[in-house]
Each structure stands twice: as structure tokens, then as C-alpha cells.
Write a protein that holds these residues in place. Structure first.
Motif, PDB file in Angstrom:
ATOM      1  N   ARG A  86       0.788  -1.306  -0.042  1.00 52.05           N
ATOM      2  CA  ARG A  86      -0.087   0.014  -0.063  1.00 52.05           C
ATOM      3  C   ARG A  86       0.910   1.395  -0.130  1.00 52.05           C
ATOM      4  NH1 ARG A  86      -2.460  -0.364   4.604  1.00 52.05           N
ATOM      5  NH2 ARG A  86      -4.072  -2.056   4.041  1.00 52.05           N
ATOM      6  N   ILE A  92      -3.205   7.597  -0.366  1.00 52.65           N
ATOM      7  CA  ILE A  92      -4.574   7.746   0.118  1.00 52.65           C
ATOM      8  C   ILE A  92      -4.870   9.097   0.810  1.00 52.65           C
ATOM      9  CG2 ILE A  92      -6.503   6.955   1.553  1.00 52.65           C
ATOM     10  CD1 ILE A  92      -4.915   4.286   1.614  1.00 52.65           C
ATOM     11  N   PHE A  94      -7.668  11.480   2.567  1.00 51.13           N
ATOM     12  CA  PHE A  94      -9.009  11.250   3.465  1.00 51.13           C
ATOM     13  C   PHE A  94      -9.731  12.573   3.521  1.00 51.13           C
ATOM     14  CE2 PHE A  94      -5.814   8.616   4.991  1.00 51.13           C
ATOM     15  CZ  PHE A  94      -6.430   7.309   5.253  1.00 51.13           C
ATOM     16  N   ARG A 160       1.363  14.368   0.897  1.00 53.87           N
ATOM     17  CA  ARG A 160       2.011  12.979   1.490  1.00 53.87           C
ATOM     18  C   ARG A 160       1.639  11.632   1.063  1.00 53.87           C
ATOM     19  NH1 ARG A 160      -0.918  11.661   7.307  1.00 53.87           N
ATOM     20  NH2 ARG A 160      -2.696  11.338   5.784  1.00 53.87           N
TER      21      ARG A 160
ATOM     22  N   ALA B 293      -2.431   3.059   6.902  1.00 50.41           N
ATOM     23  CA  ALA B 293      -2.801   3.647   5.337  1.00 50.41           C
ATOM     24  C   ALA B 293      -1.804   4.351   4.533  1.00 50.41           C
ATOM     25  CB  ALA B 293      -3.768   4.469   5.489  1.00 50.41           C
ATOM     26  N   GLY B 295       1.486   3.025   4.816  1.00 51.45           N
ATOM     27  CA  GLY B 295       2.290   2.275   4.684  1.00 51.45           C
ATOM     28  C   GLY B 295       3.243   1.472   5.748  1.00 51.45           C
TER      29      GLY B 295
END
Lengths: 232, 764
Positions: A86, A92, A94, A160, B293, B295
């Protein structure tokens, strides 16, 4: 337009709860997303948008079916390899930014690089500063998240997300908490990322955001009820 | 690792009051454990080292006639390490006007070359000038005796004034404060002048290459065989417990108590720490989700929070270790003061420091490790999607732990009172077991009629009874025959004894020799069964008698025997050495007046009295032995309750913190600050009262087990410390627990209303 298949979901179903309180969040989802696509997932609250996103990011596992991203069968990965995958593959973003409040913006961007280790140690700081410049908040590098506005925090969160240069960026209601000006800036960033070859998936129920996307997948009661392409 | 370390450190800094709470909880646990470690190290070594530093004797030989033994020849034996003459006379000394207690006067062969049973000069002359004595330092605590003063000393009809030339320290003796004796030391000539007895009768010996009492006894047997051939007449040989301080049992007891309760306090603080860390991690759940999330692997997440814990551990260690050393030394000094020994450990060994540091670094992980691992395992979805249900479940789990910790605290506190009550009832039973009010014990047996005549005409005497016993030493701490057991010879129809029988019955048969043992004597005879035939050396011959009962008595090992048999075997002249008086008016003041009148009669007589003791004083001496144990037990039990209250306070403050947003909602819909405080106090009090109820129920079986445990430890093998319920203890436990519970809930609840409604609603 996408060049090759990057994400594939085959017959994906997700069921929560036990007998009696069983709730099916996703029903037999079949979806293929190409590399470099800009996809919007839309639908009413509870339609399964976030669940679908969780399947793609490996945050959740399907009850049935398979999820393959960039050739990796995501749902079979064990926890630690999944976290590393991941960190390398997915960025990701949010709705509520979710920055680490005790660390500066720069440190927030450096942290995932340290977890994954794919960026050489000597290059990390320069890369983090470059990403902050790219997202327009280079001047705030040494500030804490609480010292920034919502829009600035969201741009920091995007920086990020890009820290390890992932090919895929997913965003769950990224503009839901922003004013129109900041929302516009975020959209512009996504557009630039797609141009740079990233695959961008956005969960939203904001019209402006779905209009920006090249493809809009509509969910209803856990099933895909619409899959529209637009040529821009 | 740089930014992971940075995050861990920033979390500690940002934690504010919560970080302080973790450090406090850890400090408390470490402090308790460290204090136990330090005091255990000091006490377990220092009493022994004090005692061994005196070069304690292996055996005490009393010759029938003084000067019969050539000490040079004895010292030259290959099995003898050293031997000296150390005479002992049992006199009486006036410690306060008209208050006389036993004085043990030791006649030292050569003060400048003492090799055995050494004493250390504390003040005044290290060697007494002829005609003077030195006294043991602990005696000053129960008397007006001191360097330069004149001591009034009596030995039978002999009345002397003796100057005290200095004070010495003799850690080999039982403390004067507990046994109510004064120990004094002088040279052989002065000894002879004061006691009127020729020196050279009592020899103290240390053997080479002996490692147990059995080996000493064998060495003594060899010596006696040689003396038998040479014609040296030995009156008695006493072999004390091998290199063991007379009050080692008290220290063992204290160590057992501090060890047990220290462990419980440690467990309770572990509950506190794990709760606080769990709450801290609960605040971090969302961040754990974010870290994963972006890593972070499970191990990286655990690593960050382990570092976090390490910072807390370091901070708490910095506070707790010095505190533990200070309190460990403090507690050891307290015990040393009570047991009359010096703290010799000036520097703790490196191993203790290493253990303390290791404890400070490792214990937090033991306490909070499972919580840490659980936090690391939480999935991103669970972490980011935490629901109110999860919060409720967490609050409920925390409350369950808090109730359990409170119940444990209450149970131990209440058990402390119940054990105390058991001991008090035991003391009351001891008091009731002897029906005499005053006892006069002689140094040498004499004719019963002449003995009783000396006290004729004293008012308030209901009844008198004369007893006898082995070596004329009755019911003191030094009773001993060759076999090391005291013998009490008394009339079958004695009206002065009513010992509670633990097993069997009291003496009955005038035809068959019967014996009753006290519980301390049980182990000497390897815990015999009722009806078993016991063999005891009396009057130079082995006598066989039937064990008919075991009596409850807190005293040295003793056997009770009908005087008809004892007189037949060892006392053909029917002499007596102990006279019991029962008073008509048993009021304490009347008994004390009776005792004073008896003292006056003794002064006017030529009786050679060892001591005069009232039952009330005897009970006090026993109580003095137990008081320190009871005091420590209750202090530590209170500490446990306090820790459980801290656990409650921390649980409430965490709940308040987690429900901040709910507080905002309540205030937004009109709840007053006081109403919100009441709500939290009411919820917390439910847990406190549940814990109190469960704790009181738990205290019943715990008290039974603990009474049995402490009974055996304090009173010896076969002793039964019966369960007793302390109603005053119940009252104190209930009031203290409710008060603690109220305060532990009220203070954290007040913090709930300190932030504004807007801040509360915005709280994440």
C-alpha cells in the motif's frame, strides 16, 4: 485515455455482520480500471462507495471475489506485505485530511518514505519539499497541521499521499470539507497528477468533482448501476 | 527510524496530563516494586550480617562447678574454633522508680580479646572499669539507664548500686524493647561481685567445620564424651538455632508480608498502567489507521508506540528508582530500629541497580505489552471507522477492570483488618489461657511454703499456686533443657491454667505420665499424633510419657507435665520456682497495685527472683512482638487500596476524556456543569460500590487463607490463627472505600466541565 488495465475487481462482494444482522455492502462488483484513468465513484450515502475504495486499497478484504491491482492480488496479501504494498502503490487522501497532528507538514510527508524505504535517504527531504512546493504549500513546511487552513491541510495530505511516488491515488470525499476555492485547487492538483500518468480514483457526491473525471461509476445499494465515460 | 522516533517523542510531549498520568502510574508500580527489592536486599543481608558479625556461639555449656574446665586445653582441640568463658547471671534492675525487670548480666572473660559473641562500644568506656557495667543500647529505650548513671540491681537478698560505664551494641540479643530485658556486660571479677557467683561456669563455644545444628549437636556429643572420661560435670548444654538471630522469624514475617503485598500492589499498578496506556492508545487509534494507510507495517506501528512507552519508562525510572532507594532504606531503617540492628549496606550492589533499571525498562512492556500488540493488530478499517459501539465496549471493559482492581484492593484492605482481629482474638485467648494475674519466677527452686510465706498478708490475693519447671526458667525466652525444650510442672488440679486445646485434652491421669505440648513444641517432636509416646530427658534420664493434647500458646516450645511425675523424676525435695497469684479484684489498676505490693515483699525478703510479671504485661510483650507486623500489614494494605483508588480515578478521567464530545452535547442541550459532574460521579460510584461489595465477599475466603498462612508463619507449625471478622475493619473499609471512590470520581469529573461547550463539541 487509459493505456492498459491496472485494477481489476472480479465478482467482488462484501458482507458485514452475522446471520440475522447480515448486511451486504458490495454485490458482485466487476470493474476494470486502466492505468492513468481519472475515475469518480459516486452514489448516495451507504451505497458502498467507501467500501469499494477499501477493496482497491486493501483496507478491507472481499467476502467473495478477487481484487488485483498492478498485477498484485491484493486480498491475499498478509498484513505487513499489504502495508508495504500500500505504501508503495497507493496514496490515500481522506476527507478529514488525517495528518499526524504532532508532526510538522514536512515531517508528515517524510514519514511514509521512512516506512516504505523506497526513496533513498539522502533524497527524501528534497523530494518532500518539492512535493510541498508542487501542492503550493512549500512555505508551510515547518508548520504543524493545526496552523494551516483546511485547504492547505488537504494539499499537505495529497503531498503525503505522493511521498513514495505511487502509481495510484485514491481520495475519499477529498473536497467534502473544503470551500469552493480550495476545492478547485485540489481538483487542479488531481488533474495534474492524471496528466503525469497517475491513476486517480475519487469517491465523491460532488458534481464538480465527478465532472472532472474521465469516467464516473455510480453505485446503488452495493451494486454498480452506471459506468459512464466522457471524452474531454 | 528518525521520524518514527520523532513521532513517539512528540506524542509524549503532546500527551500533557495523560502522559503525566502514565508516568505517574508507572512510577507508582516501580516505586513499590523497587522499595520491596531494595528493602529485601538490605534486610535479608543486614540482620544476618549484624548477627554473624558478632561471631555467634554454636553452643553454650554450663558446668556444674565453676573452673572445672581448662579453657586452654579446650581451645587447643582441633574441632574447636574458639571458646570463652561468658558467665550469665539473671538479676533484676530498676528501670523506673519501683519498676523492676530482668537484667541479664554477662561476665566477660577478657574484654580486650573477645572472639565470640562480640559487642561493639557505642559510647562511654569500651572496657568497663572494675565495679561498673556496660549496658546494651536498646535497653535505654525502655529504661532511664544510661552512661554515667547508677543502676539499682537486685539478686535475691543482694541489693547493689552499680555505675554504668558505657553503652554497647549487641545485635545477637533479642531487642530489649520487645522482650523487656536489660542486657549488661562486665568483667569476671565485677560479675562475681554483683552476682555473688563464682565465674567460670558458663562456656561459649564455636566449632570448626560445622554447617548445621545437627553437626553442632554431634560435635557437642563428642565433647561431652571426652569430658565424661575426664570427669568434667556438665549441667547443661544449649545449642541455639544454627547461626540464626533470635528474632529472624519476625524479619522473615516482615519480608513475607512486604513481598506478598508488594506483589499485589505491583499487580494493581500494572492494571493502572495498562489502563492508562490503553486509553492513550485508544486516543491514537485513528492515527494507527493513518500510519497503516500510508504504509506502516504492524511492527512499525508497534515500534513507534514501544518507543513511546520507552520514553515513559525512562521518565518514570528516573523518578521511581531514587524514590525506591530512599523508601527501601527508610523501611529497612525502621525495621532495624525495631529489631535492634544496624544498616550495614551503605552501597547497594550493582546487581540491585541493574535489576531496578531493568525493571523500569521492562515492566512497562510487561504491563502494557498486550495492549500494545492489540493496538498494532488493529486494521485500518477498524481504526478509521471506530464507532460509538467500540467506545462503549472499551468503556465497559475498562470499568470491568476497574471494578476488579477495586474489589482486590478492598479485599486486601479488609483482610488486613481481619488478620489483625484474628491476632487480637488470639492474644485475648492467650490472656485467658492463664488465670493468674501476677507471676513470680525465681532463679533457683525453693521450698513452696517458704516461697508463699514471703507474700503472706498481701491484700487482693484470691489464690496462689506454686509451679516448677526445667532449670527453673519458666515461661521466658530462654527456657531450655538438654533437649532444648522447656518443662512446666504443675498440679493436676491447677486453677491457674486454662489453655485452649487445639487437639486432645488437658492432663488428667495421676497414674500414667501424660504430657501436653504447646504448638511451638510440635515441630521439635516432628508433629506427633495424640496418643503417641514421647521421650524427654528429665533428671538425667530418658522418660517416656503419652501425648494427650496440644495447647494453643504463643511462647517458646514447652511441655506441660503433672508435678507428681516431675517431682518423682527430677525434684525429690518438691521445690518450686514459680508462684502464681490470682487477684480477687482483676481490675488493671488493682492488679498493678498487687504487683507493686509483691515487689515490696520481695525487697523485704531474700528471695532470688528472676522476674515478676503480670498477665497484662505478658500480653503486652506478645503484642509488642506482633505490633510491627500488624502495622506494616495495615500500611501496605492501605497502599493497595490507595492504588486501586488511583486506578478508579484514572479510569474515570479516561472515560471523561473519551466522552468529551458527549459532554459538549449535554451542555448544548442544557445540562449544568454540576449535573454533568454528578452524572460521572454516579456512574463511577456504581463501579466503586460494586467493587466494594465484591471485595468484601472476596475478603472472606482471602482472610481465611491469609490467617492460616500468617498463623503458621508467626506462631509455628501446627498453629491455628482462627478466622475472625473485624467489624471495625468493615466500617473503616466501607467508609474509606466510599470516600476514595467518591474523590476518585469527583476530581476527574470536574475536569469534564472545564472546557467550553464549543471545544467539547469540536473534540475528536
Amino acid at each position: 485515455m487509459p493505456t492498459s488495465e491496472f485494477i481489476r475487481l472480479n465478482e467482488v462482494s462484501l458482507t458485514y455482520g452475522a446471520d440475522g444482522t447480515r448486511f451486504q455492502a458490495l454485490k458482485n462488483i466487476n470493474l476494470t480500471i486502466g492505468a492513468g484513468e481519472h475515475l469518480a465513484i459516486v452514489g448516495k450515502s451507504g451505497s458502498g462507495k467507501s467500501s469499494l475504495l477499501n477493496m482497491i486499497t486493501g483496507i478491507d478484504h472481499p467476502s467473495r471475489g478477487e481484487v488485483i491491482v498492478g498485477g498484485t492480488t491484493v486480498h491475499t496479501l498478509k498484513e505487513s506485505p499489504l502495508a508495504l504494498w500500500r505504501g508503495r502503490t497507493v496514496g490515500i487522501v481522506f476527507q478529514f485530511f488525517q495528518l499526524i497532528p504532532t508532526m510538522t507538514i514536512l515531517q508528515n510527508v517524510l514519514l511514509p518514505m521512512e516506512f516504505v524505504g523506497s526513496v533513498p535517504l539522502g533524497d527524501r527531504r528534497a523530494r518532500a519539499l518539492a512535493l510541498l512546493e508542487q501542492t503550493g504549500i512549500g512555505a508551510h513546511a515547518d508548520k504543524l497541521p493545526s496552523e494551516l487552513s483546511g485547504g492547505e491541510q488537504q494539499r499537505a495530505a495529497i503531498a503525503r499521499a505522493l511521498a513514495n511516488d505511487p502509481p495510484l491515488l485514491v481520495a475519499d470525499e477529498p473536497t467534502g470539507n473544503l470551500d469552493s476555492r480550495n476545492a478547485g485547487l485540489v481538483l487542479e492538483l488531481f488533474r495534474d497528477l492524471v496528466k503525469a500518468g497517475k491513476t486517480v480514483i475519487v469517491v465523491t457526491h460532488e458534481r464538480s468533482l465527478s465532472d472532472e473525471s474521465g469516467r464516473v461509476v455510480t453505485l446503488q445499494d452495493g451494486a454498480i448501476v452506471g459506468d459512464e465515460w466522457s471524452v474531454r | 527510524m528518525r521520524y518514527q522516533t520523532l513521532k513517539a517523542w512528540m506524542d509524549v510531549k503532546a500527551g500533557g496530563a495523560k502522559s503525566l498520568l502514565v508516568i505517574f502510574a508507572l512510577t507508582l508500580g516501580l516505586w513499590g516494586l523497587g522499595s520491596v527489592l531494595v528493602s529485601y536486599r538490605i534486610l535479608s543481608h543486614d540482620l544476618r550480617d549484624n548477627f554473624l558479625g558478632t561471631s555467634p556461639v554454636h553452643a553454650v555449656v554450663t558446668l556444674k562447678e565453676p573452673g572445672q574446665l581448662n579453657l586452654e586445653v579446650l581451645r587447643a582441640r582441633t574441632d574447636i574454633e574458639s571458646a570463652e568463658c561468658r558467665d550469665l547471671a539473671m538479676l533484676r534492675v530498676e528501670v523506673h522508680p519501683n519498676e523492676w525487670i530482668p537484667l541479664w548480666l554477662f561476665g566477660v572473660e577478657d574484654f580486650r580479646h573477645v572472639q565470640l559473641a562480640r559487642v561493639t562500644s557505642q559510647e562511654g568506656a569500651p572496657v568497663p572499669t572494675p565495679g561498673t557495667i556496660l549496658i546494651e543500647r536498646n535497653g535505654r529505650l525502655i529504661s532511664a539507664l544510661d552512661t554515667g548513671r547508677i543502676a539499682q540491681v537486685r539478686h535475691g537478698e543482694r541489693k547493689l548500686e552499680v555505675r554504668i560505664d558505657g553503652v554497647v551494641f549487641d545485635p545477637a540479643q533479642a531487642p530489649s524493647t520487645q522482650d523487656h530485658f536489660i542486657y549488661a556486660y562486665t568483667d569476671s571479677q565485677t560479675y562475681a561481685q554483683i552476682s555473688g557467683e563464682a565465674p567460670g561456669k558458663r562456656i561459649i563455644v564455636r566449632f570448626k567445620n560445622v554447617h548445621s545444628k545437627a553437626e553442632v549437636e554431634q560435635a557437642v556429643a563428642n565433647l561431652r564424651a571426652t569430658w565424661g572420661k575426664e570427669g568434667t560435670a556438665v549441667a547443661s548444654v544449649v545449642v541455639p538455632a544454627f547461626l540464626k538471630h533470635p528474632h529472624q522469624w519476625q524479619l522473615d514475617m516482615l519480608l513475607a508480608i512486604i513481598g506478598t503485598i508488594g506483589l499485589v500492589a505491583f499487580l494493581m499498578s500494572s492494571v493502572l498502567v495498562s489502563q492508562v496506556v490503553a486509553a492513550l492508545l485508544a486516543k491514537q487509534v485513528r492515527q494507527i489507521g493513518i500510519l497503516k494507510a500510508i504504509g506502516a507495517t504492524r511492527f512499525q506501528v508497534i515500534g513507534i508506540y514501544a518507543l513511546n512507552l520507552l520514553f515513559y519508562a525512562g521518565a518514570s525510572g528516573l523518578v521511581a528508582i531514587p524514590l525506591a532507594v530512599i523508601t527501601g532504606y527508610g523501611f529497612s531503617s525502621f525495621c532495624a530500629g525495631i529489631l535492634n540492628f544496624k544498616i550495614l549496606t551503605t552501597h547497594l550492589p550493582l546487581s540491585v541497580w541493574v535489576l531496578l533499571i531493568l525493571a523500569s525498562l521492562v515492566l512497562p512492556f510487561l504491563f502494557a505489552g498486550p495492549t500494545l500488540v492489540r493496538a498494532g493488530r488493529i486494521s485500518v478499517r477498524e481504526a478509521l471507522g471506530e464507532t460509538r459501539l467500540a467506545l462503549r465496549a472499551r468503556i465497559s471493559a475498562r470499568m470491568t477492570m476497574t471494578v476488579a482492581a477495586t474489589a482486590l484492593g478492598v479485599a486486601i484492605f479488609s483482610t488486613g483488618f481481619n488478620i489483625r482481629e484474628s491476632l487480637f482474638q488470639f492474644l485475648a485467648s492467650t490472656r485467658g489461657s492463664m488465670r493468674h494475674d501476677v507471676q513470680v519466677v525465681l532463679t533457683q527452686p525453693m521450698n513452696a511454703e517458704a516461697f508463699e510465706k514471703a507474700f503472706a498478708g498481701i491484700p487482693n490475693i484470691e489464690h496462689t499456686e506454686a509451679w516448677n519447671g526445667g532449670k527453673g526458667l519458666l515461661q521466658t525466652g530462654v527456657v531450655g533443657t538438654d533437649q532444648g525444650i522447656g518443662i512446666v510442672s504443675l498440679p493436676l488440679d491447677s486453677k491457674m491454667v486454662a489453655l485452649k486445646m487445639l487437639e486432645g485434652r488437658w492432663l488428667q491421669s495421676p497414674l500414667e505420665p501424660e504430657v501436653v505440648l504447646n504448638q511451638a513444641a510440635l515441630s521439635i517432636f516432628n508433629v506427633p499424633k495424640i496418643g503417641q509416646r514421647l521421650r524427654v530427658g528429665i533428671g538425667g534420664k530418658e522418660r517416656t510419657m503419652t501425648l494427650v493434647g496440644v495447647a494453643e500458646e504463643i511462647d517458646v516450645p514447652k511441655i506441660y507435665l503433672a508435678d507428681t511425675f516431675y517431682d518423682q523424676w527430677a525434684n525429690p525435695e518438691h521445690l518450686m520456682n514459680s508462684l502464681m497469684f490470682s487477684a480477687q479484684d482483676k481490675n488493671f489498676n488493682s492488679v498493678m497495685t498487687l504487683k507493686k505490693n509483691i515487689e515490696r515483699a520481695i525487697q523485704a525478703s531474700d528471695l532470688k527472683v528472676l522476674y515478676v510479671l503480670s498477665q497484662a504485661e505478658r500480653t503486652k510483650i506478645i503484642a509488642d512482638h506482633l505490633n510491627i507486623i500488624l502495622a506494616v500489614l495495615l500500611i501496605l494494605a492501605f497502599l493497595v487500596l490507595w492504588v486501586s483508588a488511583l486506578g478508579m480515578a484514572s479510569a474515570t478521567s479516561i472515560t471523561v476524556m473519551e466522552r468529551t464530545r458527549e459532554i459538549g452535547v449535554l451542555r448544548a442541550i442544557g445540562a449544568t456543569p454540576e449535573r454533568i459532574i454528578q452524572m460521572f460521579v454516579a456512574e463511577g460510584m456504581k463501579a466503586s460500590l460494586t467493587g466494594l461489595g465484591l471485595g468484601l465477599i472476596l475478603s472472606l475466603p482471602l482472610s481465611r487463607v491469609a490467617s492460616s498462612f500468617f498463623g503458621t508463619l508467626m506462631l509455628g507449625e501446627g498453629a491455628v490463627l482462627r478466622f475472625a471478622f473485624s467489624f471495625s475493619g468493615l466500617g473503616i473499609t466501607v467508609i474509606t472505600s466510599i470516600l476514595f471512590g467518591y474523590l476518585a470520581n469527583r476530581f476527574p469529573a470536574r475536569s469534564a466541565v472545564r472546557i467550553s461547550t464549543r471545544e467539547a463539541l469540536a473534540y475528536e
